[in-house]
Write an enzyme that holds these catalytic residues in place. Structure first.
Site, PDB file in Angstrom:
ATOM      1  CE  LYS A   1      -2.429  10.734   2.873  1.00 57.52           C
ATOM      2  NZ  LYS A   1      -3.060   9.840   1.888  1.00 57.52           N
TER       3      LYS A   1
ATOM      4  CE  LYS B   1      -6.415  13.951   0.056  1.00 57.08           C
ATOM      5  NZ  LYS B   1      -6.536  12.790  -0.788  1.00 57.08           N
ATOM      6  NE  ARG B   2      -3.454  10.143   9.961  1.00 57.36           N
ATOM      7  CZ  ARG B   2      -3.108   9.157  10.758  1.00 57.36           C
ATOM      8  NH1 ARG B   2      -3.889   8.110  10.933  1.00 57.36           N
ATOM      9  NH2 ARG B   2      -1.968   9.208  11.423  1.00 57.36           N
TER      10      ARG B   2
ATOM     11  CB  THR C   1     -10.083   4.822  -1.230  1.00 56.07           C
ATOM     12  OG1 THR C   1      -9.541   5.173   0.053  1.00 56.07           O
ATOM     13  CG2 THR C   1      -9.427   3.551  -1.728  1.00 56.07           C
TER      14      THR C   1
ATOM     15  CE  LYS D   1     -13.848   6.087   0.792  1.00 54.48           C
ATOM     16  NZ  LYS D   1     -12.905   6.176   1.927  1.00 54.48           N
TER      17      LYS D   1
ATOM     18  CG  HIS E   1      -1.978  -0.989   1.205  1.00 54.83           C
ATOM     19  ND1 HIS E   1      -3.241  -0.771   0.716  1.00 54.83           N
ATOM     20  CD2 HIS E   1      -1.951  -2.268   1.623  1.00 54.83           C
ATOM     21  CE1 HIS E   1      -3.958  -1.877   0.848  1.00 54.83           C
ATOM     22  NE2 HIS E   1      -3.193  -2.807   1.399  1.00 54.83           N
TER      23      HIS E   1
HETATM   24  C1  26W Z   1       4.356   0.923   9.573  1.00 58.13           C
HETATM   25  C2  26W Z   1       3.473   2.104   9.628  1.00 58.13           C
HETATM   26  C3  26W Z   1       2.528   2.143   8.523  1.00 58.13           C
HETATM   27  C4  26W Z   1       1.185   2.021   8.777  1.00 58.13           C
HETATM   28  C5  26W Z   1       0.276   2.040   7.751  1.00 58.13           C
HETATM   29  C6  26W Z   1       2.952   2.286   7.227  1.00 58.13           C
HETATM   30  C7  26W Z   1       2.058   2.298   6.197  1.00 58.13           C
HETATM   31  C8  26W Z   1       0.721   2.174   6.444  1.00 58.13           C
HETATM   32  C9  26W Z   1      -0.269   2.147   5.325  1.00 58.13           C
HETATM   33  C10 26W Z   1       0.325   1.419   4.151  1.00 58.13           C
HETATM   34  C11 26W Z   1      -0.744   3.494   4.965  1.00 58.13           C
HETATM   35  C12 26W Z   1      -1.969   3.487   4.100  1.00 58.13           C
HETATM   36  O1  26W Z   1      -3.067   3.526   4.593  1.00 58.13           O
HETATM   37  N1  26W Z   1      -1.791   3.487   2.774  1.00 58.13           N
HETATM   38  C13 26W Z   1      -2.884   3.815   1.870  1.00 58.13           C
HETATM   39  O2  26W Z   1      -3.557   2.657   1.435  1.00 58.13           O
HETATM   40  C14 26W Z   1      -4.685   2.988   0.668  1.00 58.13           C
HETATM   41  C15 26W Z   1      -5.417   1.706   0.352  1.00 58.13           C
HETATM   42  O3  26W Z   1      -4.706   0.937  -0.550  1.00 58.13           O
HETATM   43  C16 26W Z   1      -4.288   3.744  -0.581  1.00 58.13           C
HETATM   44  O4  26W Z   1      -5.447   4.139  -1.266  1.00 58.13           O
HETATM   45  C17 26W Z   1      -3.473   4.982  -0.222  1.00 58.13           C
HETATM   46  O5  26W Z   1      -2.988   5.602  -1.382  1.00 58.13           O
HETATM   47  C18 26W Z   1      -2.328   4.583   0.687  1.00 58.13           C
HETATM   48  O6  26W Z   1      -1.636   5.736   1.156  1.00 58.13           O
END
Ligand code: 26W
Length: 817
Positions: free
Chosen positions: A553, A547-548, A655, A659, A359
């Site tokens: 971003k 968004k976060r 995503t 929406k 992701h």
């Molecule tokens: C290790 C810490 C950590 C925690 C969560 C690293 C990375 C993450 C996730 C990968 C972050 C995340 O939510 N990524 C998002 O995933 C969505 C679903 O696929 C995508 O639409 C977003 O672009 C992506 O940033």
């Protein structure tokens, strides 16, 4: 005739709710508070769901179909009541039933606390997938952690983020069922003894700490489906809730310590969504999830089929990012140490079962664990990974014999770290990206060397969103409009969206479409006034970025653009004819100082505008506190403009963009993530694209050709905008000005200025925004047509399409009949 039957149903439901109030809550309708009415209402529909769920389990067991374990450290479910009612086709009846009882349905819905067990996109994706998989009758169990505290609640105090705990279980959770009989033990620490017996090598784990994993199951109802999915969340308990022995021995402290060791594991969700934190507790959480899930998976298969050799015919596991990776060595452990399999035999099974979704390509997010810590906490798992890695590197040497640096880069262990992504790509059957562009980047960059060896492993499956929640629930009027102008059931078949293209030029349809947008804007205005006491102009353009909070971003770019408009308005008060409301909603990771500083900056800009009686009539900044699934449901349908402005190559998919599109906002965005595919769906005339492409950004990085100083020198507008950060015009919040941000844009930290190309893209953004604004203000009829095209083309982004694609390319499940 239909109405009479439905009238009867409504009466029955009303009676049932009253009955529940008395029977389970001991209160009458007259006495009941809203939270009690919520519980009674939810309890009624829950009864129906439980019956359906039990029947479905029976069916799926009887049919012996292959099952998907969707493993994820996060499930961002939001509220369940309305969603369940929609999927059970009881939404209108329950609404009316409450109305009959003199109660406002919308107020009751607000009583439910969001299940916020996720940070952002990745967790919400998992939730959307469950809805789609249940709707499509796929046999699936979602496996995660029952965090006692979800993502922190955000308060804004004096323009700054303050985090508070999210005690979401305080009032109980009506949808979950505890299953203590399915508890398993998970072992940490200790040491490993190896004994040779006549049956071969026997592994014994000694002196370990035990944690009990107790599953809580939640049904996830599909739309018009008889096969609810299950969400199984594991909660950590100590083996002895209270150790009387230690107490009597006077070592009460030790007893308490054991309990604390165990129960802290499922205490809280880590609020990080970008930076890997090598915290011991996080590793414990992930092994806890991995081990409990694998143990029960094996046990279930053994009970049903008796023979573990057929395991890979009956289960497939999807790991949502690397967080559940330890399920791989854990299954090896179970098969070898507990079930007597040899290495090769076990490995052959494991290789068929697991698949990995990536992701993010940000290297700082890729999970690595300190090798010593890992060894200490998970001695046996460490051994297994070592062996797995040796065999893997042996194989790599056949191909990359000369290139030691390639092999050490691909190794599962290196630099005193255990690398989860490398483990995943080595073992998993399929590795997928979450948009076409992201899939390409994985092949060409992040996993390039592995892709060269195993090209067939790598696929891309574009993300999706469940249109039950993001249209039917969030925007019931638009959903009704679509239903009125199409044939077939759009909630069951996303292809039906396209039928409304026929009405793109139909004046009456356009009018209705636009009225719905207006009502959604009013709905949001009411919400934000009630919640934050902010009054907004519903005749203004709603421009939304939610968004976060993250530098990539580029909320900062949006903020600089607002400063630009402010400066233009200062010079020329009629610069804007139609006012604009800029709406931000974003949580920053508590340890991410820059992200928090941008929140502070947004509030400063807001204060600066609010203090100017002329300008505040033209532009307004609103920061919505505590962004969450239910805030998104309210906000997104109200948006005119969708801000999707990440640095090209950095947003894996996004995503939220989908929406907004579905709800008829027009996108201003970069060619990044799924924006590219939105562009392809709607065509260049129905989206506003700006900024550097992935190639351009890549080249600037490779050849170091980007110098923000030049942009600053050459472009007086940019200069004025940047200077506003330091010249003292912005009202001060907290102690500091914004010189850190200014510095990082122009001079950079560690010599890398403007890493996210904010100043590079800003001129192009400003230019494109002018087009957006001009279209809205001077060609509103065209605007509405474009919005209709966006909704019409959004069917592709239904997660029903996404999970069907996962199934074709990866899971190969049959549906439950
Ligand atoms: C290790 C810490 C950590 C925690 C969560 C690293 C990375 C993450 C996730 C990968 C972050 C995340 O939510 N990524 C998002 O995933 C969505 C679903 O696929 C995508 O639409 C977003 O672009 C992506 O940033």
């Amino acid at each position: 005739m239909g109405t009479i039957i439905s009238g009867d149903r409504v009466k029955q439901i009303a009676a049932k709710i009253e009955h529940k109030l008395i029977n389970t809550l001991g209160t009458t309708l007259e006495e009941a508070a809203n939270d009690e009415i919520y519980k009674a209402t939810a309890g009624c529909i829950r009864d129906d769901i439980m019956t359906k769920w039990a029947e479905s389990r029976k069916k799926s067991d009887a049919q012996g179909v292959k099952k998907l374990y969707y493993m994820s450290a996060e499930f961002l479910m939001g509220r369940a009541l309305s969603n369940n009612l929609i999927n059970m086709e009881m939404y209108k009846d329950y609404r009316q039933a409450l109305w009959k009882l003199g109660i406002d349905f919308d107020e009751i819905v607000e009583e439910e606390t969001d299940a916020g067990l996720g940070n952002g996109g990745l967790g919400r994706l998992a939730a959307c997938f469950l809805d789609s998989m249940a709707t499509l009758n796929f046999p699936v169990i979602g496996c995660g952690i029952r965090y006692e505290f979800g993502l922190f609640k955000q308060k804004i105090m004096d323009g700054m983020q303050v985090e508070m705990e999210d005690d979401w279980l305080r009032e109980g959770n009506i949808w979950e069922v505890e299953r203590p009989e399915l508890s398993v033990e998970v072992h940490f620490n200790g040491y490993i003894e190896e004994h040779w017996t006549e049956k071969g090598l026997k592994i014994i784990h000694k002196d370990y700490n035990t944690v009990v994993a107790v599953p809580y199951d939640m049904p996830v109802i599909g739309y018009k489906s008889d096969t609810p999915a299950t969400l199984r969340l594991w909660s950590a308990r100590s083996k002895q809730r209270f150790d009387l022995h230690s107490f009597n021995e006077g070592i009460y402290d030790k007893a308490m310590a054991d309990q604390a060791f165990a129960e802290v594991i499922s205490k809280v969700l880590y609020p990080a969504d970008d930076h890997m934190q090598g915290k011991m507790l996080r590793l414990k959480q992930f092994y806890f999830l991995a081990s409990a899930t694998m143990q029960l998976m094996v046990k279930h298969h053994k009970e049903k089929k008796g023979d573990l050799h057929t395991l890979s015919d009956y289960v497939t596991v999807q790991i949502n990012d690397t967080h559940p990776t330890l399920a791989i060595p854990e299954l090896m452990r179970i098969l070898m140490d507990e079930e007597g399999f040899g290495w090769e035999e076990a490995y052959a099974i494991v290789r068929k079962i697991f698949n990995y979704t990536n992701h993010t390509i940000m290297t700082e997010a890729l999970e690595c664990w300190d090798e010593n810590m890992f060894k200490l906490l998970l001695p046996r798992i460490y051994q297994i990974i070592c062996v797995m890695n040796e065999k893997y590197c042996d194989k790599l040497r056949i191909y990359y014999g000369e290139h030691h640096e390639k092999i050490s880069k691909m190794s599962m262990i290196g630099n005193n770290q255990v690398r989860m992504a490398n483990l995943c790509i080595a073992v998993c059957h399929r590795v997928n990206g979450v948009s076409q562009l992201h899939g390409d980047i994985l092949k060409q960059q992040l996993f390039h060397d592995s892709y060269n060896l195993y090209p067939q492993k790598y696929i891309a499956i574009t993300n999706g969103i469940t249109h039950r929640r993001w249209l039917a629930l969030a925007n019931p009027q638009l959903c009704q409009l679509i239903k009125d102008h199409t044939t077939g059931d759009v909630l069951k078949d996303y292809r039906i969206f396209e039928q409304i293209l026929l009405f793109k030029n139909d004046v009456s349809f356009q009018h209705k479409y636009q009225q719905i947008k207006q009502q959604n804007k009013k709905r949001f205005a009411k919400y934000i006034e009630k919640k934050q006491g902010v009054v907004i102009n519903t005749d203004s353009i709603f421009d939304v970025q939610c968004k976060r909070m993250h530098e990539y971003k580029r909320q900062l770019m949006k903020c600089l653009h607002i400063i630009y408009l402010y400066q233009q308005l200062k010079k020329q008060p009629d610069y804007l004819s139609t006012p604009i409301t800029f709406i931000f909603a974003a949580k920053a990771a508590p340890g991410y100082a820059r992200a928090k500083d941008i929140i502070r900056l947004i509030h400063s800009v807001k204060d600066m505008i609010d203090a100017d009686p002329v300008i505040r009539e033209k532009i307004q900044v609103v920061f919505v506190e505590n962004y969450s699934v239910s805030v998104a449901e309210n906000l997104i349908p109200a948006a005119d403009i969708s801000e999707q402005i990440s640095t090209a190559g950095m947003e894996a998919s996004g995503t939220g963009n989908m929406k907004f599109m579905m709800n008829g906002a027009l996108t201003i965005g970069t060619m990044d993530g799924a924006n590219v595919e939105i562009f392809e769906q709607v065509g260049a005339e129905n989206i506003f694209i700006f900024g550097a492409s992935v190639e351009e950004v890549g080249n600037m990085k490779r050849y170091h050709t980007y110098n923000p100083g030049t942009v600053f020198e050459k472009n007086p507008k940019i200069r004025d905008i940047c200077n506003c950060l330091i010249d003292g015009e912005l009202p001060k919040i907290g102690k500091q000005k914004y010189s850190d941000i200014y510095q990082s844009l122009l001079f950079g930290e560690y010599g890398q200025p403007d890493q996210y190309f904010v100043l590079y893209d800003l001129p192009s953004y400003i230019e494109t925004y002018d087009k957006v604004y001009n279209t809205y203000v001077n060609h509103y009829d065209e605007w509405i047509q474009k919005a209709i095209v966006n909704t019409a083309k959004s069917g592709f982004f239904s997660s029903d399409r996404t999970v069907a694609e996962y199934n074709d390319k990866i899971w190969k499940l049959s549906t439950i009949k």
